[in-house]
Design a protein around this motif. Sequence first.
Motif, PDB file in Angstrom:
ATOM      1  N   ALA A   1       0.853  -1.193   0.000  1.00  0.00           N
ATOM      2  CA  ALA A   1       0.000   0.000   0.000  1.00  0.00           C
ATOM      3  C   ALA A   1       0.886   1.239   0.000  1.00  0.00           C
ATOM      4  CB  ALA A   1      -0.911  -0.004   1.218  1.00  0.00           C
ATOM      5  N   LEU A   2       0.973   1.891  -1.151  1.00  0.00           N
ATOM      6  CA  LEU A   2       1.707   3.143  -1.261  1.00  0.00           C
ATOM      7  C   LEU A   2       0.753   4.319  -1.073  1.00  0.00           C
ATOM      8  CD1 LEU A   2       3.972   2.368  -4.355  1.00  0.00           C
ATOM      9  CD2 LEU A   2       4.644   2.418  -1.955  1.00  0.00           C
ATOM     10  N   PRO A   3       1.249   5.487  -0.719  1.00  0.00           N
ATOM     11  CA  PRO A   3       0.373   6.656  -0.603  1.00  0.00           C
ATOM     12  C   PRO A   3      -0.418   6.895  -1.891  1.00  0.00           C
ATOM     13  CG  PRO A   3       2.514   7.135   0.333  1.00  0.00           C
ATOM     14  CD  PRO A   3       2.641   5.806  -0.346  1.00  0.00           C
ATOM     15  N   ASP A   4      -1.701   7.190  -1.745  1.00  0.00           N
ATOM     16  CA  ASP A   4      -2.597   7.427  -2.873  1.00  0.00           C
ATOM     17  C   ASP A   4      -2.876   6.141  -3.648  1.00  0.00           C
ATOM     18  OD1 ASP A   4      -4.251   9.204  -4.282  1.00  0.00           O
ATOM     19  OD2 ASP A   4      -2.774   9.427  -5.878  1.00  0.00           O
ATOM     20  N   VAL A   5      -2.809   5.003  -2.954  1.00  0.00           N
ATOM     21  CA  VAL A   5      -3.086   3.722  -3.599  1.00  0.00           C
ATOM     22  C   VAL A   5      -4.536   3.679  -4.065  1.00  0.00           C
ATOM     23  CG1 VAL A   5      -3.728   2.595  -1.419  1.00  0.00           C
ATOM     24  CG2 VAL A   5      -2.904   1.207  -3.337  1.00  0.00           C
TER      25      VAL A   5
ATOM     26  N   ALA B   1       4.912   1.625   4.191  1.00  0.00           N
ATOM     27  CA  ALA B   1       6.031   2.302   4.841  1.00  0.00           C
ATOM     28  C   ALA B   1       5.581   3.042   6.097  1.00  0.00           C
ATOM     29  CB  ALA B   1       6.695   3.276   3.866  1.00  0.00           C
ATOM     30  N   THR B   2       4.284   3.318   6.207  1.00  0.00           N
ATOM     31  CA  THR B   2       3.722   4.015   7.363  1.00  0.00           C
ATOM     32  C   THR B   2       2.466   3.278   7.825  1.00  0.00           C
ATOM     33  OG1 THR B   2       2.438   5.468   5.904  1.00  0.00           O
ATOM     34  CG2 THR B   2       4.607   6.257   6.610  1.00  0.00           C
TER      35      THR B   2
ATOM     36  N   SER C   1      -8.646   6.061   4.126  1.00  0.00           N
ATOM     37  CA  SER C   1      -7.292   5.733   4.580  1.00  0.00           C
ATOM     38  C   SER C   1      -7.226   4.256   4.925  1.00  0.00           C
ATOM     39  CB  SER C   1      -6.908   6.569   5.802  1.00  0.00           C
ATOM     40  OG  SER C   1      -6.860   7.942   5.481  1.00  0.00           O
ATOM     41  N   ILE C   2      -6.056   3.674   4.742  1.00  0.00           N
ATOM     42  CA  ILE C   2      -5.846   2.256   5.021  1.00  0.00           C
ATOM     43  C   ILE C   2      -4.821   2.128   6.127  1.00  0.00           C
ATOM     44  CG2 ILE C   2      -4.964   0.087   4.078  1.00  0.00           C
ATOM     45  CD1 ILE C   2      -6.031   0.998   1.346  1.00  0.00           C
ATOM     46  N   GLY C   3      -5.173   1.383   7.155  1.00  0.00           N
ATOM     47  CA  GLY C   3      -4.259   1.139   8.259  1.00  0.00           C
ATOM     48  C   GLY C   3      -3.704  -0.273   8.211  1.00  0.00           C
ATOM     49  N   THR C   4      -2.448  -0.439   8.531  1.00  0.00           N
ATOM     50  CA  THR C   4      -1.840  -1.763   8.543  1.00  0.00           C
ATOM     51  C   THR C   4      -0.776  -1.852   9.616  1.00  0.00           C
ATOM     52  OG1 THR C   4      -0.604  -3.401   7.253  1.00  0.00           O
ATOM     53  CG2 THR C   4      -0.190  -1.069   6.765  1.00  0.00           C
ATOM     54  N   GLU C   5      -0.591  -3.048  10.141  1.00  0.00           N
ATOM     55  CA  GLU C   5       0.426  -3.294  11.168  1.00  0.00           C
ATOM     56  C   GLU C   5       1.736  -3.787  10.558  1.00  0.00           C
ATOM     57  OE1 GLU C   5      -1.297  -6.126  13.771  1.00  0.00           O
ATOM     58  OE2 GLU C   5      -2.824  -4.748  14.560  1.00  0.00           O
ATOM     59  N   HIS C   6       1.765  -4.005   9.254  1.00  0.00           N
ATOM     60  CA  HIS C   6       2.931  -4.606   8.612  1.00  0.00           C
ATOM     61  C   HIS C   6       3.711  -3.561   7.821  1.00  0.00           C
ATOM     62  CE1 HIS C   6       1.319  -8.527   9.689  1.00  0.00           C
ATOM     63  NE2 HIS C   6       0.168  -8.156   9.169  1.00  0.00           N
TER      64      HIS C   6
ATOM     65  N   ALA D   1      -0.305   8.061 -11.301  1.00  0.00           N
ATOM     66  CA  ALA D   1       0.593   6.971 -11.683  1.00  0.00           C
ATOM     67  C   ALA D   1       2.065   7.319 -11.548  1.00  0.00           C
ATOM     68  CB  ALA D   1       0.301   6.534 -13.113  1.00  0.00           C
ATOM     69  N   ALA D   2       2.415   8.561 -11.875  1.00  0.00           N
ATOM     70  CA  ALA D   2       3.828   8.944 -11.907  1.00  0.00           C
ATOM     71  C   ALA D   2       4.311   9.568 -10.605  1.00  0.00           C
ATOM     72  CB  ALA D   2       4.074   9.903 -13.065  1.00  0.00           C
ATOM     73  N   SER D   3       3.555   9.405  -9.520  1.00  0.00           N
ATOM     74  CA  SER D   3       3.982   9.958  -8.233  1.00  0.00           C
ATOM     75  C   SER D   3       5.324   9.368  -7.816  1.00  0.00           C
ATOM     76  CB  SER D   3       2.937   9.650  -7.158  1.00  0.00           C
ATOM     77  OG  SER D   3       1.704  10.276  -7.446  1.00  0.00           O
ATOM     78  N   GLU D   4       6.089  10.156  -7.086  1.00  0.00           N
ATOM     79  CA  GLU D   4       7.400   9.702  -6.617  1.00  0.00           C
ATOM     80  C   GLU D   4       7.248   8.500  -5.691  1.00  0.00           C
ATOM     81  OE1 GLU D   4      11.315  11.440  -4.203  1.00  0.00           O
ATOM     82  OE2 GLU D   4       9.599  12.740  -4.674  1.00  0.00           O
ATOM     83  N   VAL D   5       8.155   7.552  -5.824  1.00  0.00           N
ATOM     84  CA  VAL D   5       8.151   6.364  -4.981  1.00  0.00           C
ATOM     85  C   VAL D   5       9.312   6.460  -4.006  1.00  0.00           C
ATOM     86  CG1 VAL D   5       8.205   3.844  -4.915  1.00  0.00           C
ATOM     87  CG2 VAL D   5       7.222   5.019  -6.902  1.00  0.00           C
ATOM     88  N   PRO D   6       9.074   6.353  -2.702  1.00  0.00           N
ATOM     89  CA  PRO D   6      10.159   6.452  -1.729  1.00  0.00           C
ATOM     90  C   PRO D   6      11.256   5.425  -2.004  1.00  0.00           C
ATOM     91  CG  PRO D   6       8.025   6.550  -0.647  1.00  0.00           C
ATOM     92  CD  PRO D   6       7.754   6.182  -2.071  1.00  0.00           C
ATOM     93  N   GLU D   7      12.492   5.819  -1.773  1.00  0.00           N
ATOM     94  CA  GLU D   7      13.616   4.949  -2.075  1.00  0.00           C
ATOM     95  C   GLU D   7      13.595   3.672  -1.246  1.00  0.00           C
ATOM     96  OE1 GLU D   7      16.559   3.177  -3.809  1.00  0.00           O
ATOM     97  OE2 GLU D   7      15.756   5.099  -4.520  1.00  0.00           O
ATOM     98  N   ASP D   8      13.088   3.748  -0.004  1.00  0.00           N
ATOM     99  CA  ASP D   8      13.052   2.526   0.805  1.00  0.00           C
ATOM    100  C   ASP D   8      12.072   1.512   0.223  1.00  0.00           C
ATOM    101  OD1 ASP D   8      10.879   4.103   1.449  1.00  0.00           O
ATOM    102  OD2 ASP D   8      10.929   3.660   3.596  1.00  0.00           O
ATOM    103  N   VAL D   9      11.012   1.981  -0.424  1.00  0.00           N
ATOM    104  CA  VAL D   9      10.068   1.084  -1.089  1.00  0.00           C
ATOM    105  C   VAL D   9      10.733   0.422  -2.290  1.00  0.00           C
ATOM    106  CG1 VAL D   9       7.923   0.963  -2.410  1.00  0.00           C
ATOM    107  CG2 VAL D   9       8.031   2.334  -0.325  1.00  0.00           C
ATOM    108  N   LEU D  10      11.444   1.221  -3.094  1.00  0.00           N
ATOM    109  CA  LEU D  10      12.132   0.671  -4.261  1.00  0.00           C
ATOM    110  C   LEU D  10      13.173  -0.359  -3.846  1.00  0.00           C
ATOM    111  CD1 LEU D  10      12.648   3.961  -6.318  1.00  0.00           C
ATOM    112  CD2 LEU D  10      10.857   2.240  -6.604  1.00  0.00           C
ATOM    113  N   ALA D  11      13.889  -0.059  -2.781  1.00  0.00           N
ATOM    114  CA  ALA D  11      14.905  -0.998  -2.292  1.00  0.00           C
ATOM    115  C   ALA D  11      14.268  -2.300  -1.815  1.00  0.00           C
ATOM    116  CB  ALA D  11      15.711  -0.353  -1.168  1.00  0.00           C
ATOM    117  N   ALA D  12      13.110  -2.194  -1.147  1.00  0.00           N
ATOM    118  CA  ALA D  12      12.427  -3.395  -0.659  1.00  0.00           C
ATOM    119  C   ALA D  12      11.934  -4.247  -1.824  1.00  0.00           C
ATOM    120  CB  ALA D  12      11.261  -2.992   0.244  1.00  0.00           C
ATOM    121  N   LEU D  13      11.455  -3.613  -2.877  1.00  0.00           N
ATOM    122  CA  LEU D  13      10.998  -4.358  -4.052  1.00  0.00           C
ATOM    123  C   LEU D  13      12.169  -5.036  -4.756  1.00  0.00           C
ATOM    124  CD1 LEU D  13       8.368  -1.889  -5.539  1.00  0.00           C
ATOM    125  CD2 LEU D  13       7.917  -4.168  -4.602  1.00  0.00           C
TER     126      LEU D  13
END
Length: 320
Positions: free
Chosen positions: A8-12, A43-44, A53-58, A77-89
Amino acid sequence: MHTVAVLALPDVVAFDLATAVEVFSRVPLPDGTNGYRVLVCAATPIVPAGPLSIGTEHGLDALAGADTVVVPGRNEAASEVPEDVLAALRGACERGARIASICSGAFTLAEAGLLDGRRATTHWVAAGLFRARYPAVELDPDVLYVDDGQILTSAGASAGLDLCLHMVQLDHGSAVAATAARLAVAPLHRSGGQAQFIVRNQLPAKTIAAHTTLDAVLAWIEQNASSELTLADIADVGAMSIRTLNRRFQAETSQTPMQWVTGVRVRHAQQMLESTSEGVERIGRLVGFSSPANFRDQFRRLTGVAPQTYRSTFRDRLVS
């Protein structure tokens, strides 16, 4: 148990996320268990998703233990993706996890570099922007979804449902996938005339809607495909002329009525090859084919493999 992590990314897009969660959460196996453990990770703890809004414990660490990672689309679609998300993928991919995107989720995979040199798809509306941003990706916006092995991408809306059911079938076979489709109130048999087992990169651009004017006819074919059907039989069920029947099938399924019948028969044969020890020729007769040669030809045309190869592959997958 196979773990599916839905990112779940922001604005999913809530629809895309819910599609993956609902499909994989409702895959009953013959032993009564569910086929997947499903986690929503972010990430949050709270993620904005349009009007909700979507809440998650993971957190993102859940991707490290996932067998499949699903990346839903985002409203921008073209929103910036946090680097920690890209690294996790990237880490999940390097570890061997299956990675799938729904709709504009392909932008996230491309931003992570996971689609370079690969064939992929996304929502047709975003095709121009995608090509401009990621020229190293072989984009095909005219297909329902693309299975490129470890990486899978789908178009928008109901195509995400097709992709999820395709993955269920790869993991558990067409009989289990058919049950999951019924629970999702989705068509058991989509355009292309096959149950989406081995055929890859060959789906046509069009697919039927969740509900069509042919609903009653399609349900009747599902129950009577093993009989010797004619166009007149099918037209009678729909209370229409053969000409009208052909026109509606072409408009709503992109197939002729008899192509549809053949596809249903092949899917029924897949289920029998997976779940019974009946001989191949007998299965062909039981599902409605006029001869063993016709059965083998049509089965190979729609799935890419011979019936016996399909059976062996499925059983090998269960044993492994």
